[in-house]
Design a protein around this motif. Sequence first.
Motif, PDB file in Angstrom:
ATOM      1  N   ARG A 101       2.922  77.593 -63.975  1.00  0.00           N
ATOM      2  CA  ARG A 101       1.261  77.287 -63.088  1.00  0.00           C
ATOM      3  C   ARG A 101       2.220  78.352 -61.895  1.00  0.00           C
ATOM      4  O   ARG A 101       3.578  77.786 -61.580  1.00  0.00           O
ATOM      5  CB  ARG A 101       1.075  76.753 -63.472  1.00  0.00           C
ATOM      6  CG  ARG A 101       1.717  75.082 -62.507  1.00  0.00           C
ATOM      7  CD  ARG A 101       0.992  73.982 -62.306  1.00  0.00           C
ATOM      8  NE  ARG A 101      -0.291  73.625 -62.992  1.00  0.00           N
ATOM      9  CZ  ARG A 101       0.398  72.663 -64.356  1.00  0.00           C
ATOM     10  NH1 ARG A 101       0.786  71.930 -64.670  1.00  0.00           N
ATOM     11  NH2 ARG A 101      -1.155  72.269 -65.112  1.00  0.00           N
ATOM     12  N   PRO A 102       1.470  79.067 -60.938  1.00  0.00           N
ATOM     13  CA  PRO A 102       2.235  79.625 -60.142  1.00  0.00           C
ATOM     14  C   PRO A 102       2.243  78.363 -58.740  1.00  0.00           C
ATOM     15  O   PRO A 102       1.238  76.931 -58.595  1.00  0.00           O
ATOM     16  CB  PRO A 102       0.613  80.407 -59.554  1.00  0.00           C
ATOM     17  CG  PRO A 102       0.106  79.742 -60.268  1.00  0.00           C
ATOM     18  CD  PRO A 102      -0.191  79.445 -61.311  1.00  0.00           C
ATOM     19  N   VAL A 103       2.585  78.780 -58.103  1.00  0.00           N
ATOM     20  CA  VAL A 103       3.182  77.720 -56.347  1.00  0.00           C
ATOM     21  C   VAL A 103       3.467  78.877 -55.179  1.00  0.00           C
ATOM     22  O   VAL A 103       3.464  79.699 -55.403  1.00  0.00           O
ATOM     23  CB  VAL A 103       3.975  76.801 -56.774  1.00  0.00           C
ATOM     24  CG1 VAL A 103       5.401  77.801 -56.453  1.00  0.00           C
ATOM     25  CG2 VAL A 103       3.987  75.768 -55.530  1.00  0.00           C
ATOM     26  N   SER A 104       2.239  78.104 -54.830  1.00  0.00           N
ATOM     27  CA  SER A 104       2.581  79.536 -53.341  1.00  0.00           C
ATOM     28  C   SER A 104       2.570  78.163 -52.050  1.00  0.00           C
ATOM     29  O   SER A 104       2.647  79.248 -50.233  1.00  0.00           O
ATOM     30  CB  SER A 104       0.847  80.477 -53.329  1.00  0.00           C
ATOM     31  OG  SER A 104       0.398  79.849 -53.373  1.00  0.00           O
ATOM     32  N   SER A 105       2.195  77.158 -52.105  1.00  0.00           N
ATOM     33  CA  SER A 105       2.916  76.336 -50.852  1.00  0.00           C
ATOM     34  C   SER A 105       3.362  75.113 -51.341  1.00  0.00           C
ATOM     35  O   SER A 105       3.666  74.702 -52.164  1.00  0.00           O
ATOM     36  CB  SER A 105       1.402  76.409 -49.693  1.00  0.00           C
ATOM     37  OG  SER A 105       0.568  75.437 -50.706  1.00  0.00           O
ATOM     38  N   GLY A 106       3.730  74.617 -50.204  1.00  0.00           N
ATOM     39  CA  GLY A 106       4.283  72.744 -50.574  1.00  0.00           C
ATOM     40  C   GLY A 106       5.881  73.117 -50.674  1.00  0.00           C
ATOM     41  O   GLY A 106       6.943  73.903 -50.550  1.00  0.00           O
ATOM     42  N   LYS A 107       6.393  71.778 -51.134  1.00  0.00           N
ATOM     43  CA  LYS A 107       7.315  71.483 -51.793  1.00  0.00           C
ATOM     44  C   LYS A 107       7.641  71.428 -53.024  1.00  0.00           C
ATOM     45  O   LYS A 107       6.904  70.885 -54.016  1.00  0.00           O
ATOM     46  CB  LYS A 107       8.186  70.927 -51.424  1.00  0.00           C
ATOM     47  CG  LYS A 107       8.314  70.265 -49.750  1.00  0.00           C
ATOM     48  CD  LYS A 107       8.903  69.114 -48.820  1.00  0.00           C
ATOM     49  CE  LYS A 107       9.009  69.310 -47.476  1.00  0.00           C
ATOM     50  NZ  LYS A 107       9.906  68.059 -46.755  1.00  0.00           N
ATOM     51  N   ILE A 108       8.426  72.512 -53.227  1.00  0.00           N
ATOM     52  CA  ILE A 108       8.959  72.345 -55.242  1.00  0.00           C
ATOM     53  C   ILE A 108      10.109  71.474 -55.164  1.00  0.00           C
ATOM     54  O   ILE A 108      10.897  71.615 -54.379  1.00  0.00           O
ATOM     55  CB  ILE A 108       9.415  73.511 -56.188  1.00  0.00           C
ATOM     56  CG1 ILE A 108      10.212  74.823 -55.353  1.00  0.00           C
ATOM     57  CG2 ILE A 108       7.508  74.045 -55.868  1.00  0.00           C
ATOM     58  CD1 ILE A 108       9.717  75.891 -56.045  1.00  0.00           C
ATOM     59  N   LYS A 109      10.418  70.997 -56.232  1.00  0.00           N
ATOM     60  CA  LYS A 109      11.757  70.504 -56.984  1.00  0.00           C
ATOM     61  C   LYS A 109      11.971  70.553 -58.411  1.00  0.00           C
ATOM     62  O   LYS A 109      10.910  69.658 -58.760  1.00  0.00           O
ATOM     63  CB  LYS A 109      11.665  68.678 -57.500  1.00  0.00           C
ATOM     64  CG  LYS A 109      12.824  67.269 -56.793  1.00  0.00           C
ATOM     65  CD  LYS A 109      12.609  66.631 -56.336  1.00  0.00           C
ATOM     66  CE  LYS A 109      11.161  65.500 -57.166  1.00  0.00           C
ATOM     67  NZ  LYS A 109      11.263  64.080 -56.531  1.00  0.00           N
ATOM     68  N   ALA A 110      13.277  71.224 -58.409  1.00  0.00           N
ATOM     69  CA  ALA A 110      13.961  70.574 -59.923  1.00  0.00           C
ATOM     70  C   ALA A 110      14.805  69.679 -60.575  1.00  0.00           C
ATOM     71  O   ALA A 110      15.556  69.062 -59.185  1.00  0.00           O
ATOM     72  CB  ALA A 110      14.461  72.040 -60.311  1.00  0.00           C
TER      73      ALA A 110
END
Length: 144
Positions: free
Chosen positions: A88-97
């Motif tokens: 899914r797409p993401v366009s804001s916020g924090k992401i974590k792998a």
Amino acid sequence: MDQHYTKLERMYLGANVNTQIFDTTTVCITEKTAEIGLTITDKYFHALGATHGSIYFKLLDDAAFFAVSSIVTDVFVLTTSFNINLIRPVSSGKIKAIGKVGFESKNLYTAESTLFNESGKEIGFGTGNFAKSKIALTEEIGYK
């Protein structure tokens, strides 16, 4: 081993790609696990206004790579292959792998990683193969 993890974290954060392009990157390395975080800004967007797949790839590969590196204490590890799936797409916020070692032998390792958005939803995942190089972990490559 805590000193090894700290040196790997410094090496990661000190790499040119992370100091010059990814200025909001975070990292936490423990045994067989690594977490890489990034705050999304529009500089990571493709034409449709969401995060480009190359950003997903970088975070997923980095998390798996450093999970493997956590258990290799003498030499630099190399990614030999890495496959990703974008969910899914993401366009804001924090992401974590979050990367975890799945298989280990004398010179070959497999690790998987999962990428999550700020709400904890999975947005991508990947699996890679990694091999030991002949390059020693030294201060010259940022391992300090």
